[in-house]
Write a protein that holds these residues in place. Structure first.
Motif, PDB file in Angstrom:
ATOM      1  N   SER A   1      -1.879  -2.041   1.397  1.00 28.53           N
ATOM      2  CA  SER A   1      -1.101  -2.305   0.181  1.00 28.53           C
ATOM      3  C   SER A   1       0.388  -2.404   0.508  1.00 28.53           C
ATOM      4  O   SER A   1       1.114  -3.223  -0.068  1.00 28.53           O
ATOM      5  CB  SER A   1      -1.342  -1.208  -0.850  1.00 28.53           C
ATOM      6  OG  SER A   1      -2.721  -1.143  -1.158  1.00 28.53           O
TER       7      SER A   1
ATOM      8  N   LEU B   1      -0.056  -0.213  -5.633  1.00 30.76           N
ATOM      9  CA  LEU B   1       0.233   1.212  -5.463  1.00 30.76           C
ATOM     10  C   LEU B   1       0.072   1.606  -4.008  1.00 30.76           C
ATOM     11  O   LEU B   1      -0.890   1.216  -3.352  1.00 30.76           O
ATOM     12  CB  LEU B   1      -0.763   2.034  -6.287  1.00 30.76           C
ATOM     13  CG  LEU B   1      -0.484   2.225  -7.771  1.00 30.76           C
ATOM     14  CD1 LEU B   1      -1.567   3.097  -8.376  1.00 30.76           C
ATOM     15  CD2 LEU B   1       0.894   2.848  -7.977  1.00 30.76           C
TER      16      LEU B   1
ATOM     17  N   THR C   1      -6.260   2.203  -3.141  1.00 35.49           N
ATOM     18  CA  THR C   1      -6.631   0.931  -3.761  1.00 35.49           C
ATOM     19  C   THR C   1      -8.127   0.914  -4.012  1.00 35.49           C
ATOM     20  O   THR C   1      -8.923   1.109  -3.101  1.00 35.49           O
ATOM     21  CB  THR C   1      -6.240  -0.243  -2.838  1.00 35.49           C
ATOM     22  OG1 THR C   1      -4.866  -0.118  -2.490  1.00 35.49           O
ATOM     23  CG2 THR C   1      -6.465  -1.581  -3.525  1.00 35.49           C
TER      24      THR C   1
ATOM     25  N   ASP D   1      -5.272  -7.896  -1.483  1.00 33.36           N
ATOM     26  CA  ASP D   1      -5.324  -6.532  -0.948  1.00 33.36           C
ATOM     27  C   ASP D   1      -6.640  -5.920  -1.416  1.00 33.36           C
ATOM     28  O   ASP D   1      -7.078  -6.138  -2.549  1.00 33.36           O
ATOM     29  CB  ASP D   1      -4.132  -5.740  -1.506  1.00 33.36           C
ATOM     30  CG  ASP D   1      -4.151  -4.290  -1.057  1.00 33.36           C
ATOM     31  OD1 ASP D   1      -4.722  -3.997   0.012  1.00 33.36           O
ATOM     32  OD2 ASP D   1      -3.585  -3.439  -1.787  1.00 33.36           O
TER      33      ASP D   1
HETATM   34 MG   LIG Z   1      -4.167   0.266  -0.713  1.00 30.92          MG
END
Ligand SMILES: [Mg+2]
Ligand SMILES: Nc1nc2c(ncn2[C@@H]2O[C@H](COP(=O)(O)OP(=O)(O)OP(=O)(O)O)[C@@H](O)[C@H]2O)c(=O)[nH]1
Length: 470
Positions: A232, A245, A253, A272
Protein backbone atom coordinates in the motif's frame (compact mmCIF):
# COMPACT_ATOMS: atom_id res chain seq x y z
CA UNK A 1 -32.95 2.22 -40.26
CA UNK A 2 -32.57 5.84 -39.30
CA UNK A 3 -33.02 8.22 -42.19
CA UNK A 4 -30.18 10.22 -43.63
CA UNK A 5 -32.67 12.81 -44.84
CA UNK A 6 -33.37 14.13 -41.36
CA UNK A 7 -31.37 16.99 -40.02
CA UNK A 8 -29.95 15.85 -36.70
CA UNK A 9 -28.80 18.06 -33.85
CA UNK A 10 -26.96 17.57 -30.57
CA UNK A 11 -24.61 19.19 -28.10
CA UNK A 12 -21.06 18.38 -29.12
CA UNK A 13 -19.58 19.39 -25.77
CA UNK A 14 -20.46 18.09 -22.30
CA UNK A 15 -23.11 19.83 -20.23
CA UNK A 16 -21.42 22.13 -17.78
CA UNK A 17 -20.00 25.60 -17.43
CA UNK A 18 -17.10 26.23 -19.77
CA UNK A 19 -15.62 28.89 -22.03
CA UNK A 20 -17.63 27.79 -25.02
CA UNK A 21 -20.16 25.10 -25.83
CA UNK A 22 -20.81 23.71 -29.29
CA UNK A 23 -24.15 22.72 -30.70
CA UNK A 24 -24.03 20.88 -33.97
CA UNK A 25 -26.56 20.06 -36.66
CA UNK A 26 -26.11 17.93 -39.76
CA UNK A 27 -28.45 17.42 -42.68
CA UNK A 28 -30.29 19.23 -45.46
CA UNK A 29 -31.88 21.97 -43.29
CA UNK A 30 -28.60 23.48 -42.05
CA UNK A 31 -28.42 26.27 -44.62
CA UNK A 32 -32.02 27.34 -43.99
CA UNK A 33 -31.47 27.30 -40.23
CA UNK A 34 -28.35 29.46 -40.64
CA UNK A 35 -30.43 31.95 -42.61
CA UNK A 36 -33.42 32.01 -40.24
CA UNK A 37 -31.73 31.81 -36.83
CA UNK A 38 -28.47 33.63 -37.61
CA UNK A 39 -29.36 35.81 -40.59
CA UNK A 40 -26.50 34.31 -42.57
CA UNK A 41 -26.59 34.59 -46.39
CA UNK A 42 -28.31 31.73 -48.16
CA UNK A 43 -26.49 29.49 -48.71
CA UNK A 44 -23.89 30.49 -46.14
CA UNK A 45 -20.27 30.76 -47.11
CA UNK A 46 -18.75 27.38 -46.30
CA UNK A 47 -16.01 27.08 -43.65
CA UNK A 48 -16.14 30.72 -42.62
CA UNK A 49 -16.40 31.50 -38.91
CA UNK A 50 -19.18 34.06 -38.68
CA UNK A 51 -20.03 36.08 -35.61
CA UNK A 52 -23.82 36.32 -35.41
CA UNK A 53 -26.79 36.69 -33.07
CA UNK A 54 -28.75 33.51 -32.52
CA UNK A 55 -32.48 34.24 -32.36
CA UNK A 56 -35.05 31.56 -31.65
CA UNK A 57 -38.21 31.06 -33.66
CA UNK A 58 -40.03 33.77 -31.73
CA UNK A 59 -37.23 36.22 -32.47
CA UNK A 60 -35.80 36.22 -28.93
CA UNK A 61 -32.05 36.67 -28.73
CA UNK A 62 -30.42 33.59 -27.15
CA UNK A 63 -26.71 34.42 -27.44
CA UNK A 64 -24.10 35.88 -29.72
CA UNK A 65 -22.32 32.94 -31.29
CA UNK A 66 -19.73 31.95 -33.84
CA UNK A 67 -21.21 29.77 -36.55
CA UNK A 68 -19.43 27.65 -39.13
CA UNK A 69 -21.26 26.10 -42.03
CA UNK A 70 -19.77 23.14 -43.92
CA UNK A 71 -21.30 22.28 -47.28
CA UNK A 72 -21.74 18.63 -48.29
CA UNK A 73 -19.75 16.60 -49.08
CA UNK A 74 -16.84 18.43 -47.46
CA UNK A 75 -17.79 17.97 -43.86
CA UNK A 76 -17.28 15.49 -41.04
CA UNK A 77 -20.51 13.65 -41.85
CA UNK A 78 -20.43 14.24 -45.59
CA UNK A 79 -23.77 16.10 -45.28
CA UNK A 80 -24.23 19.84 -44.61
CA UNK A 81 -23.18 20.76 -41.10
CA UNK A 82 -23.88 23.82 -39.00
CA UNK A 83 -21.64 24.19 -35.97
CA UNK A 84 -22.63 26.82 -33.44
CA UNK A 85 -20.20 27.87 -30.72
CA UNK A 86 -22.06 29.68 -27.97
CA UNK A 87 -21.05 30.82 -24.49
CA UNK A 88 -20.36 27.79 -22.34
CA UNK A 89 -23.48 27.97 -20.24
CA UNK A 90 -25.42 24.71 -20.36
CA UNK A 91 -28.67 26.67 -20.21
CA UNK A 92 -27.80 28.62 -23.39
CA UNK A 93 -26.61 25.52 -25.22
CA UNK A 94 -29.81 23.71 -24.22
CA UNK A 95 -31.93 26.65 -25.43
CA UNK A 96 -30.21 26.65 -28.81
CA UNK A 97 -30.63 22.88 -29.10
CA UNK A 98 -34.33 23.18 -28.23
CA UNK A 99 -34.75 25.84 -30.91
CA UNK A 100 -33.01 23.63 -33.49
CA UNK A 101 -35.45 20.86 -32.61
CA UNK A 102 -38.36 23.32 -32.88
CA UNK A 103 -37.10 24.15 -36.35
CA UNK A 104 -37.48 20.54 -37.41
CA UNK A 105 -34.22 18.91 -36.43
CA UNK A 106 -34.31 15.53 -34.75
CA UNK A 107 -32.15 14.75 -31.70
CA UNK A 108 -29.10 12.82 -32.90
CA UNK A 109 -28.67 9.31 -31.64
CA UNK A 110 -25.42 8.19 -30.03
CA UNK A 111 -22.65 8.22 -32.61
CA UNK A 112 -24.99 9.27 -35.40
CA UNK A 113 -22.73 12.00 -36.81
CA UNK A 114 -19.92 9.47 -37.17
CA UNK A 115 -22.32 6.86 -38.48
CA UNK A 116 -23.32 9.26 -41.23
CA UNK A 117 -19.66 9.83 -42.04
CA UNK A 118 -19.38 6.06 -42.41
CA UNK A 119 -22.61 5.74 -44.41
CA UNK A 120 -21.44 8.52 -46.73
CA UNK A 121 -18.14 6.73 -47.30
CA UNK A 122 -16.04 9.39 -45.55
CA UNK A 123 -14.45 6.80 -43.27
CA UNK A 124 -14.51 3.04 -42.89
CA UNK A 125 -15.70 1.31 -39.78
CA UNK A 126 -12.29 0.84 -38.21
CA UNK A 127 -11.74 4.58 -38.61
CA UNK A 128 -15.11 5.29 -36.98
CA UNK A 129 -13.97 3.18 -34.04
CA UNK A 130 -10.69 5.07 -33.98
CA UNK A 131 -12.67 8.30 -33.49
CA UNK A 132 -14.03 6.74 -30.31
CA UNK A 133 -10.60 5.51 -29.26
CA UNK A 134 -9.23 8.99 -29.81
CA UNK A 135 -11.86 10.54 -27.58
CA UNK A 136 -11.15 8.03 -24.84
CA UNK A 137 -7.38 7.70 -25.24
CA UNK A 138 -5.74 7.93 -21.83
CA UNK A 139 -2.09 7.72 -22.73
CA UNK A 140 0.34 8.91 -25.35
CA UNK A 141 0.60 5.42 -26.80
CA UNK A 142 -3.17 5.01 -26.97
CA UNK A 143 -3.37 8.36 -28.72
CA UNK A 144 -0.75 7.38 -31.30
CA UNK A 145 -2.49 4.09 -32.02
CA UNK A 146 -5.90 5.77 -32.37
CA UNK A 147 -4.49 8.48 -34.61
CA UNK A 148 -2.87 5.92 -36.88
CA UNK A 149 -6.02 3.84 -37.05
CA UNK A 150 -8.03 6.97 -37.86
CA UNK A 151 -5.64 7.57 -40.72
CA UNK A 152 -6.40 4.11 -42.00
CA UNK A 153 -3.48 2.00 -40.72
CA UNK A 154 -5.57 -1.06 -39.93
CA UNK A 155 -7.53 -0.54 -43.15
CA UNK A 156 -4.30 -0.57 -45.15
CA UNK A 157 -3.12 -3.81 -43.58
CA UNK A 158 -6.48 -5.37 -44.34
CA UNK A 159 -6.49 -4.05 -47.89
CA UNK A 160 -3.17 -5.76 -48.52
CA UNK A 161 -4.47 -9.04 -47.08
CA UNK A 162 -7.72 -8.71 -49.03
CA UNK A 163 -5.79 -8.15 -52.24
CA UNK A 164 -3.85 -11.39 -51.73
CA UNK A 165 -6.96 -13.27 -50.76
CA UNK A 166 -8.72 -12.11 -53.93
CA UNK A 167 -5.87 -13.32 -56.09
CA UNK A 168 -5.93 -16.76 -54.40
CA UNK A 169 -9.68 -16.86 -54.91
CA UNK A 170 -9.35 -15.90 -58.57
CA UNK A 171 -6.88 -18.72 -59.10
CA UNK A 172 -9.34 -21.36 -57.95
CA UNK A 173 -12.61 -19.85 -59.10
CA UNK A 174 -11.62 -20.45 -62.70
CA UNK A 175 -12.00 -24.15 -61.97
CA UNK A 176 -15.44 -23.98 -60.42
CA UNK A 177 -17.08 -23.82 -63.83
CA UNK A 178 -15.36 -27.03 -64.81
CA UNK A 179 -16.56 -29.55 -62.24
CA UNK A 180 -14.68 -32.40 -63.89
CA UNK A 181 -11.33 -30.73 -63.68
CA UNK A 182 -9.26 -30.94 -60.57
CA UNK A 183 -7.20 -28.04 -59.40
CA UNK A 184 -3.76 -28.78 -60.89
CA UNK A 185 -1.08 -29.68 -58.35
CA UNK A 186 0.90 -26.61 -59.29
CA UNK A 187 -2.02 -24.27 -58.53
CA UNK A 188 -2.74 -26.20 -55.39
CA UNK A 189 0.77 -25.50 -54.16
CA UNK A 190 0.47 -21.80 -54.94
CA UNK A 191 -2.92 -21.50 -53.28
CA UNK A 192 -1.61 -23.37 -50.23
CA UNK A 193 1.28 -20.97 -49.90
CA UNK A 194 -1.05 -17.98 -50.35
CA UNK A 195 -3.41 -19.23 -47.67
CA UNK A 196 -0.55 -19.91 -45.29
CA UNK A 197 0.75 -16.37 -45.82
CA UNK A 198 -2.71 -14.93 -45.31
CA UNK A 199 -3.08 -16.93 -42.15
CA UNK A 200 0.25 -15.63 -40.87
CA UNK A 201 -0.69 -12.04 -41.68
CA UNK A 202 -4.01 -12.50 -39.93
CA UNK A 203 -2.29 -14.02 -36.91
CA UNK A 204 0.02 -11.00 -36.71
CA UNK A 205 -2.96 -8.67 -36.54
CA UNK A 206 -4.71 -10.93 -34.03
CA UNK A 207 -1.63 -10.83 -31.82
CA UNK A 208 -2.19 -7.09 -31.32
CA UNK A 209 -5.49 -7.61 -29.52
CA UNK A 210 -3.95 -7.86 -26.09
CA UNK A 211 -1.99 -4.67 -26.68
CA UNK A 212 -5.22 -3.06 -27.87
CA UNK A 213 -6.82 -3.95 -24.54
CA UNK A 214 -3.86 -2.53 -22.65
CA UNK A 215 -4.11 0.71 -24.60
CA UNK A 216 -7.86 1.06 -24.20
CA UNK A 217 -8.18 -0.12 -20.60
CA UNK A 218 -4.74 0.62 -19.17
CA UNK A 219 -2.13 -1.93 -18.13
CA UNK A 220 -3.56 -3.93 -15.23
CA UNK A 221 -0.71 -3.84 -12.77
CA UNK A 222 -1.24 -5.83 -9.61
CA UNK A 223 0.87 -5.23 -6.51
CA UNK A 224 1.29 -8.50 -4.62
CA UNK A 225 3.39 -9.70 -1.72
CA UNK A 226 3.27 -10.90 1.86
CA UNK A 227 1.49 -8.82 4.51
CA UNK A 228 3.35 -5.70 5.63
CA UNK A 229 5.85 -5.73 2.75
CA UNK A 230 4.84 -2.17 1.88
CA UNK A 231 2.39 -2.76 -1.01
CA UNK A 232 0.00 0.00 0.00
CA UNK A 233 2.93 2.33 0.70
CA UNK A 234 4.14 1.64 -2.84
CA UNK A 235 0.73 2.40 -4.35
CA UNK A 236 0.62 5.66 -2.42
CA UNK A 237 4.13 6.58 -3.52
CA UNK A 238 3.44 5.82 -7.18
CA UNK A 239 0.14 7.68 -7.36
CA UNK A 240 1.53 10.52 -5.24
CA UNK A 241 -1.19 10.59 -2.61
CA UNK A 242 -2.26 8.75 0.53
CA UNK A 243 -4.80 6.62 -1.24
CA UNK A 244 -4.48 3.36 0.69
CA UNK A 245 -4.29 2.81 4.44
CA UNK A 246 -0.81 1.99 5.65
CA UNK A 247 -0.06 0.55 9.07
CA UNK A 248 2.58 -1.48 10.86
CA UNK A 249 -0.02 -4.15 11.47
CA UNK A 250 0.07 -6.97 8.93
CA UNK A 251 -3.22 -7.56 7.11
CA UNK A 252 -4.16 -3.87 6.79
CA UNK A 253 -5.44 -4.07 3.23
CA UNK A 254 -8.45 -6.35 2.96
CA UNK A 255 -10.11 -5.28 -0.25
CA UNK A 256 -8.25 -4.37 -3.41
CA UNK A 257 -7.75 -0.72 -4.26
CA UNK A 258 -7.44 0.51 -7.81
CA UNK A 259 -5.99 3.79 -9.07
CA UNK A 260 -5.20 5.01 -12.54
CA UNK A 261 -1.62 6.04 -13.02
CA UNK A 262 0.28 7.62 -15.89
CA UNK A 263 3.89 6.61 -16.23
CA UNK A 264 5.72 7.91 -19.29
CA UNK A 265 3.58 7.25 -22.34
CA UNK A 266 1.60 4.51 -20.58
CA UNK A 267 -1.55 4.34 -18.55
CA UNK A 268 -1.68 1.82 -15.72
CA UNK A 269 -4.51 0.53 -13.63
CA UNK A 270 -2.56 0.05 -10.44
CA UNK A 271 -4.15 -2.41 -8.03
CA UNK A 272 -3.11 -2.81 -4.40
CA UNK A 273 -4.14 -6.12 -2.89
CA UNK A 274 -4.40 -7.90 0.44
CA UNK A 275 -1.14 -9.51 1.57
CA UNK A 276 -0.59 -13.18 0.85
CA UNK A 277 -0.43 -14.82 4.23
CA UNK A 278 0.25 -18.58 4.38
CA UNK A 279 -2.02 -18.90 7.43
CA UNK A 280 -4.69 -16.25 7.06
CA UNK A 281 -7.45 -15.35 9.52
CA UNK A 282 -10.97 -15.82 8.04
CA UNK A 283 -11.39 -12.19 6.93
CA UNK A 284 -7.86 -12.12 5.54
CA UNK A 285 -8.71 -15.24 3.57
CA UNK A 286 -11.54 -13.40 1.83
CA UNK A 287 -9.12 -10.58 0.97
CA UNK A 288 -6.62 -13.08 -0.41
CA UNK A 289 -9.32 -14.63 -2.56
CA UNK A 290 -9.76 -11.21 -4.16
CA UNK A 291 -6.00 -10.93 -4.63
CA UNK A 292 -6.02 -14.19 -6.55
CA UNK A 293 -8.90 -12.98 -8.70
CA UNK A 294 -7.06 -9.76 -9.55
CA UNK A 295 -3.88 -11.70 -10.23
CA UNK A 296 -5.71 -13.96 -12.68
CA UNK A 297 -6.34 -11.01 -14.99
CA UNK A 298 -3.14 -9.04 -14.40
CA UNK A 299 -0.94 -7.84 -17.26
CA UNK A 300 1.93 -6.89 -15.00
CA UNK A 301 2.92 -7.90 -11.47
CA UNK A 302 4.86 -5.88 -8.96
CA UNK A 303 5.99 -8.43 -6.38
CA UNK A 304 6.87 -6.49 -3.25
CA UNK A 305 9.39 -8.18 -0.94
CA UNK A 306 10.55 -6.94 2.43
CA UNK A 307 14.34 -6.62 2.15
CA UNK A 308 14.73 -7.34 5.86
CA UNK A 309 12.90 -10.63 5.78
CA UNK A 310 13.37 -14.03 4.14
CA UNK A 311 11.62 -14.29 0.80
CA UNK A 312 8.15 -15.72 1.29
CA UNK A 313 6.77 -18.60 -0.68
CA UNK A 314 3.80 -17.69 -2.84
CA UNK A 315 0.57 -19.57 -3.53
CA UNK A 316 1.00 -21.78 -6.62
CA UNK A 317 -1.84 -19.95 -8.43
CA UNK A 318 0.26 -16.80 -8.29
CA UNK A 319 3.64 -18.39 -8.83
CA UNK A 320 2.59 -20.00 -12.09
CA UNK A 321 1.52 -16.62 -13.45
CA UNK A 322 4.82 -14.87 -12.87
CA UNK A 323 7.41 -14.67 -15.62
CA UNK A 324 10.36 -12.56 -16.71
CA UNK A 325 8.06 -10.74 -19.12
CA UNK A 326 5.23 -9.80 -16.83
CA UNK A 327 6.74 -9.31 -13.39
CA UNK A 328 9.12 -7.05 -11.52
CA UNK A 329 10.42 -7.59 -8.02
CA UNK A 330 10.25 -4.58 -5.78
CA UNK A 331 12.71 -5.13 -2.96
CA UNK A 332 11.28 -2.69 -0.45
CA UNK A 333 12.48 -1.23 2.86
CA UNK A 334 16.08 -0.97 1.71
CA UNK A 335 16.45 1.96 4.10
CA UNK A 336 16.48 -0.62 6.87
CA UNK A 337 19.37 -2.50 5.32
CA UNK A 338 22.60 -0.58 5.83
CA UNK A 339 24.91 -0.53 2.84
CA UNK A 340 28.58 -0.62 3.69
CA UNK A 341 30.36 2.60 2.79
CA UNK A 342 27.21 4.41 1.71
CA UNK A 343 27.14 7.55 3.76
CA UNK A 344 24.83 9.44 1.41
CA UNK A 345 22.29 6.77 0.74
CA UNK A 346 22.09 4.07 -1.85
CA UNK A 347 22.71 4.73 -5.49
CA UNK A 348 21.15 2.12 -7.74
CA UNK A 349 24.48 0.36 -8.26
CA UNK A 350 25.03 0.17 -4.52
CA UNK A 351 21.57 -1.25 -4.10
CA UNK A 352 22.32 -3.82 -6.73
CA UNK A 353 25.69 -4.57 -5.18
CA UNK A 354 24.13 -5.12 -1.82
CA UNK A 355 21.47 -7.42 -3.10
CA UNK A 356 23.20 -9.04 -6.01
CA UNK A 357 23.48 -12.30 -4.17
CA UNK A 358 19.80 -12.43 -3.54
CA UNK A 359 18.18 -15.25 -5.32
CA UNK A 360 14.76 -14.70 -6.85
CA UNK A 361 14.79 -17.99 -8.74
CA UNK A 362 11.83 -19.20 -6.72
CA UNK A 363 9.74 -16.62 -8.48
CA UNK A 364 11.16 -17.08 -11.99
CA UNK A 365 12.16 -13.42 -12.01
CA UNK A 366 15.62 -11.93 -12.09
CA UNK A 367 14.93 -8.24 -12.50
CA UNK A 368 14.48 -6.31 -9.29
CA UNK A 369 14.43 -2.74 -8.06
CA UNK A 370 15.45 -1.79 -4.55
CA UNK A 371 13.09 0.79 -3.08
CA UNK A 372 12.25 2.57 0.08
CA UNK A 373 8.73 3.88 0.36
CA UNK A 374 9.87 5.85 3.38
CA UNK A 375 12.76 7.77 1.80
CA UNK A 376 11.57 7.51 -1.81
CA UNK A 377 14.83 5.97 -2.83
CA UNK A 378 14.81 3.72 -5.91
CA UNK A 379 11.33 4.79 -7.00
CA UNK A 380 12.55 6.61 -10.10
CA UNK A 381 14.41 3.50 -11.20
CA UNK A 382 11.29 1.45 -10.54
CA UNK A 383 9.22 3.78 -12.70
CA UNK A 384 11.78 3.41 -15.48
CA UNK A 385 11.68 -0.35 -15.13
CA UNK A 386 7.88 -0.28 -15.35
CA UNK A 387 8.06 1.81 -18.52
CA UNK A 388 10.61 -0.60 -20.04
CA UNK A 389 8.40 -3.52 -19.21
CA UNK A 390 5.31 -1.77 -20.63
CA UNK A 391 7.20 -1.10 -23.87
CA UNK A 392 7.65 -4.81 -24.41
CA UNK A 393 3.86 -5.20 -24.68
CA UNK A 394 3.87 -2.96 -27.71
CA UNK A 395 3.06 -4.56 -31.05
CA UNK A 396 4.28 -2.68 -34.09
CA UNK A 397 3.60 -3.56 -37.68
CA UNK A 398 6.23 -1.73 -39.65
CA UNK A 399 6.19 1.87 -38.46
CA UNK A 400 2.69 1.66 -37.16
CA UNK A 401 1.14 0.66 -33.89
CA UNK A 402 -1.71 -1.68 -34.60
CA UNK A 403 -4.00 -2.43 -31.70
CA UNK A 404 -7.14 -4.21 -32.76
CA UNK A 405 -10.29 -4.35 -30.63
CA UNK A 406 -12.48 -7.33 -29.78
CA UNK A 407 -14.77 -6.77 -32.77
CA UNK A 408 -11.80 -6.90 -35.13
CA UNK A 409 -10.45 -9.94 -33.30
CA UNK A 410 -13.75 -11.74 -33.68
CA UNK A 411 -13.77 -11.17 -37.43
CA UNK A 412 -10.10 -12.10 -37.82
CA UNK A 413 -10.62 -15.31 -35.83
CA UNK A 414 -13.41 -16.27 -38.19
CA UNK A 415 -11.10 -15.59 -41.13
CA UNK A 416 -8.50 -17.83 -39.47
CA UNK A 417 -11.04 -20.63 -39.05
CA UNK A 418 -11.92 -20.35 -42.73
CA UNK A 419 -8.25 -20.55 -43.71
CA UNK A 420 -7.80 -23.63 -41.53
CA UNK A 421 -10.78 -25.26 -43.17
CA UNK A 422 -9.50 -24.29 -46.63
CA UNK A 423 -6.18 -25.96 -45.88
CA UNK A 424 -8.00 -29.16 -44.91
CA UNK A 425 -9.85 -29.10 -48.25
CA UNK A 426 -6.54 -28.63 -50.02
CA UNK A 427 -4.93 -31.51 -48.14
CA UNK A 428 -7.79 -33.90 -48.80
CA UNK A 429 -8.19 -32.87 -52.42
CA UNK A 430 -11.67 -31.63 -51.61
CA UNK A 431 -13.97 -29.99 -54.14
CA UNK A 432 -12.91 -26.57 -55.38
CA UNK A 433 -16.34 -25.18 -54.48
CA UNK A 434 -15.78 -25.82 -50.79
CA UNK A 435 -12.34 -24.31 -50.96
CA UNK A 436 -13.75 -21.22 -52.66
CA UNK A 437 -16.56 -20.99 -50.11
CA UNK A 438 -14.00 -20.92 -47.29
CA UNK A 439 -12.03 -18.17 -48.94
CA UNK A 440 -15.17 -16.15 -49.56
CA UNK A 441 -16.09 -16.52 -45.90
CA UNK A 442 -12.66 -15.18 -44.99
CA UNK A 443 -13.17 -12.31 -47.42
CA UNK A 444 -16.47 -11.45 -45.72
CA UNK A 445 -14.79 -11.53 -42.33
CA UNK A 446 -12.10 -9.13 -43.53
CA UNK A 447 -14.81 -6.92 -45.04
CA UNK A 448 -16.68 -6.70 -41.76
CA UNK A 449 -13.77 -4.94 -40.10
CA UNK A 450 -13.92 -2.00 -42.49
CA UNK A 451 -17.73 -2.25 -42.59
CA UNK A 452 -17.88 -3.30 -46.21
CA UNK A 453 -20.30 -6.06 -45.32
CA UNK A 454 -23.79 -4.82 -44.46
CA UNK A 455 -24.70 -5.77 -40.98
CA UNK A 456 -27.26 -3.36 -39.61
CA UNK A 457 -27.46 -4.92 -36.16
CA UNK A 458 -23.72 -4.83 -35.71
CA UNK A 459 -23.71 -1.17 -36.74
CA UNK A 460 -26.53 -0.34 -34.32
CA UNK A 461 -24.63 -2.03 -31.56
CA UNK A 462 -21.33 -0.40 -32.40
CA UNK A 463 -22.54 3.17 -32.72
CA UNK A 464 -24.70 2.88 -29.60
CA UNK A 465 -21.46 2.87 -27.61
CA UNK A 466 -20.53 6.31 -28.97
CA UNK A 467 -21.47 9.51 -27.25
CA UNK A 468 -24.37 11.65 -28.34
CA UNK A 469 -23.08 14.48 -30.49
CA UNK A 470 -20.19 12.49 -31.96
MG1 LIG B 1 -1.76 -2.86 2.36
N1 LIG C 1 11.33 1.47 6.88
C1 LIG C 1 10.41 1.28 5.92
N2 LIG C 1 9.15 1.02 6.28
C2 LIG C 1 8.25 0.82 5.29
C3 LIG C 1 8.57 0.90 3.91
N3 LIG C 1 7.46 0.66 3.18
C4 LIG C 1 6.49 0.46 4.07
N4 LIG C 1 6.92 0.55 5.34
C5 LIG C 1 6.18 0.34 6.57
O1 LIG C 1 5.75 -0.99 6.62
C6 LIG C 1 4.47 -1.11 7.23
C7 LIG C 1 3.51 -1.81 6.30
O2 LIG C 1 3.28 -1.00 5.15
P1 LIG C 1 2.02 -1.19 4.25
O3 LIG C 1 2.20 -0.31 3.06
O4 LIG C 1 0.76 -1.05 5.01
O5 LIG C 1 2.23 -2.70 3.84
P2 LIG C 1 1.27 -3.66 3.03
O6 LIG C 1 2.12 -4.56 2.23
O7 LIG C 1 0.24 -2.88 2.29
O8 LIG C 1 0.60 -4.49 4.19
P3 LIG C 1 -0.80 -5.27 4.22
O9 LIG C 1 -1.86 -4.39 3.63
O10 LIG C 1 -1.01 -5.51 5.65
O11 LIG C 1 -0.61 -6.51 3.45
C8 LIG C 1 4.06 0.31 7.55
O12 LIG C 1 4.38 0.56 8.90
C9 LIG C 1 4.90 1.16 6.63
O13 LIG C 1 5.16 2.44 7.14
C10 LIG C 1 9.94 1.19 3.59
O14 LIG C 1 10.34 1.26 2.43
N5 LIG C 1 10.80 1.36 4.63
Amino acid sequence: MISNRDTIAALATPLGTSAIAIVRASGPDCAAIARDALELPHPPQPRAATHADYRNRSGALLDDVVAIYYAAPNSYTGDDILEISCHGNPFIAQKILEDLLARGCRPAEAGEFTRRAFANGRIDLSQAEAVMDLIHARSERALTAANQQLRGSLGRHLDALTENLLSALARIEAYIDFPDEDLPAEDRAIVRRDIEDLSKGTARLLATQHYGELLREGIRTVIIGEPNAGKSSLLNRLVGQERALVSAEPGTTRDFIEERLHIGPHCLRLIDTAGLNPSPAPLEKLGMQKTLERAAEADLFLLVLDATRPHPSLPPEILEKLSQENALIVLNKIDLVPVAGAATGNSKSKINLKFQNQDFKNYNITHFCGTSCVTGEGLDALEKAIIDRAETFRRDQGDEIIAINSRHADALSRAQASFASALVHLDTNGPVELLAADLRAALDAYGEIGGRIDNERMLDHLFATFCIGK
